[in-house]
Design a protein around this motif. Structure first.
Motif, PDB file in Angstrom:
ATOM      1  N   UNK A   1       5.753   0.475  11.649  1.00 59.20           N
ATOM      2  CA  UNK A   1       6.524  -0.751  11.447  1.00 59.20           C
ATOM      3  C   UNK A   1       7.076  -0.934  10.036  1.00 59.20           C
ATOM      4  N   UNK A   2       6.477  -0.284   9.044  1.00 58.27           N
ATOM      5  CA  UNK A   2       6.841  -0.517   7.650  1.00 58.27           C
ATOM      6  C   UNK A   2       7.979   0.405   7.209  1.00 58.27           C
ATOM      7  N   UNK A   3       9.052  -0.187   6.707  1.00 57.17           N
ATOM      8  CA  UNK A   3      10.186   0.612   6.224  1.00 57.17           C
ATOM      9  C   UNK A   3       9.782   1.512   5.060  1.00 57.17           C
ATOM     10  N   UNK A   4       9.084   0.998   4.022  1.00 61.58           N
ATOM     11  CA  UNK A   4       8.683   1.895   2.928  1.00 61.58           C
ATOM     12  C   UNK A   4       7.782   3.044   3.390  1.00 61.58           C
ATOM     13  N   UNK A   5       6.873   2.763   4.334  1.00 63.55           N
ATOM     14  CA  UNK A   5       6.017   3.827   4.853  1.00 63.55           C
ATOM     15  C   UNK A   5       6.853   4.880   5.583  1.00 63.55           C
ATOM     16  N   UNK A   6       7.812   4.450   6.382  1.00 66.59           N
ATOM     17  CA  UNK A   6       8.674   5.410   7.084  1.00 66.59           C
ATOM     18  C   UNK A   6       9.462   6.257   6.091  1.00 66.59           C
ATOM     19  N   UNK A   7       9.931   5.648   5.025  1.00 65.65           N
ATOM     20  CA  UNK A   7      10.682   6.387   4.015  1.00 65.65           C
ATOM     21  C   UNK A   7       9.810   7.450   3.356  1.00 65.65           C
ATOM     22  N   UNK A   8       8.569   7.093   3.021  1.00 63.81           N
ATOM     23  CA  UNK A   8       7.653   8.056   2.408  1.00 63.81           C
ATOM     24  C   UNK A   8       7.300   9.173   3.382  1.00 63.81           C
ATOM     25  N   UNK A   9       7.129   8.818   4.658  1.00 66.43           N
ATOM     26  CA  UNK A   9       6.826   9.838   5.666  1.00 66.43           C
ATOM     27  C   UNK A   9       7.970  10.832   5.777  1.00 66.43           C
ATOM     28  N   UNK A  10       9.195  10.337   5.775  1.00 70.86           N
ATOM     29  CA  UNK A  10      10.345  11.237   5.881  1.00 70.86           C
ATOM     30  C   UNK A  10      10.477  12.128   4.644  1.00 70.86           C
ATOM     31  N   UNK A  11      10.137  11.596   3.479  1.00 66.72           N
ATOM     32  CA  UNK A  11      10.157  12.414   2.262  1.00 66.72           C
ATOM     33  C   UNK A  11       9.147  13.555   2.368  1.00 66.72           C
TER      34      UNK A  11
ATOM     35  N   UNK B   1       1.166   4.045  13.767  1.00 69.64           N
ATOM     36  CA  UNK B   1       0.813   3.810  12.369  1.00 69.64           C
ATOM     37  C   UNK B   1       0.909   5.081  11.556  1.00 69.64           C
ATOM     38  N   UNK B   2       2.060   5.705  11.564  1.00 70.57           N
ATOM     39  CA  UNK B   2       2.257   6.986  10.887  1.00 70.57           C
ATOM     40  C   UNK B   2       1.966   6.901   9.395  1.00 70.57           C
ATOM     41  N   UNK B   3       2.222   5.750   8.796  1.00 72.90           N
ATOM     42  CA  UNK B   3       1.985   5.600   7.362  1.00 72.90           C
ATOM     43  C   UNK B   3       2.811   6.582   6.560  1.00 72.90           C
ATOM     44  N   UNK B   4       2.177   7.251   5.610  1.00 69.89           N
ATOM     45  CA  UNK B   4       2.899   8.200   4.754  1.00 69.89           C
ATOM     46  C   UNK B   4       2.981   9.598   5.358  1.00 69.89           C
ATOM     47  N   UNK B   5       2.476   9.774   6.582  1.00 67.81           N
ATOM     48  CA  UNK B   5       2.694  11.028   7.305  1.00 67.81           C
ATOM     49  C   UNK B   5       1.615  12.076   7.164  1.00 67.81           C
ATOM     50  N   UNK B   6       0.430  11.697   6.685  1.00 74.96           N
ATOM     51  CA  UNK B   6      -0.614  12.703   6.463  1.00 74.96           C
ATOM     52  C   UNK B   6      -1.135  13.310   7.761  1.00 74.96           C
ATOM     53  N   UNK B   7      -1.416  12.473   8.768  1.00 72.39           N
ATOM     54  CA  UNK B   7      -1.858  13.022  10.057  1.00 72.39           C
ATOM     55  C   UNK B   7      -0.712  13.755  10.737  1.00 72.39           C
ATOM     56  N   UNK B   8       0.479  13.201  10.645  1.00 70.20           N
ATOM     57  CA  UNK B   8       1.643  13.851  11.255  1.00 70.20           C
ATOM     58  C   UNK B   8       1.769  15.293  10.778  1.00 70.20           C
TER      59      UNK B   8
ATOM     60  N   UNK C   1      -8.721  13.739   9.536  1.00 66.58           N
ATOM     61  CA  UNK C   1      -7.398  14.130  10.034  1.00 66.58           C
ATOM     62  C   UNK C   1      -7.477  15.407  10.864  1.00 66.58           C
ATOM     63  N   UNK C   2      -8.230  16.378  10.374  1.00 62.49           N
ATOM     64  CA  UNK C   2      -8.376  17.647  11.094  1.00 62.49           C
ATOM     65  C   UNK C   2      -9.013  17.415  12.459  1.00 62.49           C
TER      66      UNK C   2
ATOM     67  N   UNK D   1       0.811  -1.222   0.000  1.00 62.33           N
ATOM     68  CA  UNK D   1       0.000   0.000   0.000  1.00 62.33           C
ATOM     69  C   UNK D   1       0.841   1.268   0.000  1.00 62.33           C
ATOM     70  N   UNK D   2       2.102   1.166   0.350  1.00 60.14           N
ATOM     71  CA  UNK D   2       2.916   2.365   0.563  1.00 60.14           C
ATOM     72  C   UNK D   2       2.830   3.339  -0.613  1.00 60.14           C
ATOM     73  N   UNK D   3       3.024   2.836  -1.819  1.00 62.76           N
ATOM     74  CA  UNK D   3       3.033   3.715  -2.987  1.00 62.76           C
ATOM     75  C   UNK D   3       1.644   4.020  -3.532  1.00 62.76           C
ATOM     76  N   UNK D   4       0.621   3.335  -3.012  1.00 65.43           N
ATOM     77  CA  UNK D   4      -0.744   3.530  -3.482  1.00 65.43           C
ATOM     78  C   UNK D   4      -1.603   4.323  -2.497  1.00 65.43           C
ATOM     79  N   UNK D   5      -1.125   4.442  -1.262  1.00 62.96           N
ATOM     80  CA  UNK D   5      -1.976   4.931  -0.176  1.00 62.96           C
ATOM     81  C   UNK D   5      -2.495   6.343  -0.437  1.00 62.96           C
ATOM     82  N   UNK D   6      -1.622   7.263  -0.797  1.00 60.19           N
ATOM     83  CA  UNK D   6      -2.058   8.648  -0.966  1.00 60.19           C
ATOM     84  C   UNK D   6      -3.053   8.794  -2.105  1.00 60.19           C
TER      85      UNK D   6
END
Length: 213
Positions: A75-85, A53-60, A38-39, A12-17
């Motif tokens: 827990x997901x490495x790809x999700x953490x990478x997308x969040x940091x981007x 469950x930060x995921x791609x960082x939208x709530x963050x 989110x708001x 889901x990492x690349x499809x989530x947004x």
């Protein structure tokens, strides 16, 4: 716990947004009012926030815009990478999950999550809430947005409707993961010292807001 779904998180990492923006018809209702959800969670968060469950960082991103201090757990490495981007490398997003996390991140005033608590069984949900009750001070808050149902019958009906519409992937998700009902969650939180309320945002998603008494 929940880590049995790690391969799904990574798929889901690349499809989530794209999905949360309504581009996937099967999940359009699941993510209806996504920005408002989110708001709502961000508006009810206070102080130092831990996000599961930060995921791609939208709530963050919403939490940071409100000038809250946030630590993400994902827990997901790809999700953490997308969040940091999305958020920048200086925003802390650490490995972990609802049950296994670095307790030195506490004290925290708020624990938040969106679209993730259903990865725990009901027994694991209760274990998590017991842990949070020990770590939060009086007045500490839990604000979780997730798919949940008013009754077991309404859950079963939703699966039938998904199949009738040809939403095969949605139906498989509903049958595979650990979705629960509002009465079950109410009992778990109240029996562990929380006052809890529920607010509905679409057919699938409610926000539970629990305050440590």
């Amino acid at each position: 716990m929940g880590l049995e779904f790690l391969d799904i998180f990574e798929k889901w990492a690349n499809e989530y947004d794209a999905s949360v923006s309504g581009k996937d018809e099967q999940y359009r209702e699941v993510f209806r009012n996504y920005n408002e959800i989110l708001e709502y969670v961000a508006d009810r968060s206070i102080g130092h926030v831990i996000e599961f469950g930060t995921g791609t960082g939208n709530l963050t991103k919403k939490l940071l815009e409100k000038e809250l201090t946030v630590v993400g757990i994902e827990p997901s490495v790809p999700m953490r990478q997308l969040a940091h981007q999305k958020l920048g490398a200086d925003v802390l997003v650490t490995p972990g999950d609802f049950l296994q996390f670095d307790t030195s991140l506490f004290p925290a005033e708020s624990l938040v999550s969106t679209y993730a608590f259903h990865h725990l069984t009901d027994k694991e949900k209760e274990e998590a809430v017991i842990n949070y009750g020990k770590l939060l001070q009086t007045g500490g808050k839990i604000v979780f947005a997730d798919t949940m149902f008013e009754t077991a019958d309404s859950f079963a009906d939703t699966i039938v409707q998904a199949k009738q519409k040809g939403y095969t992937q949605l139906a498989e998700d509903l049958e595979r993961e650990y979705y629960t009902t509002i009465p079950v969650l109410k009992q778990i939180f109240e029996s562990n010292g929380f006052h809890i309320t529920f607010t509905q945002f679409n057919h699938f998603v409610w926000v539970l807001e629990a305050t440590k008494q």
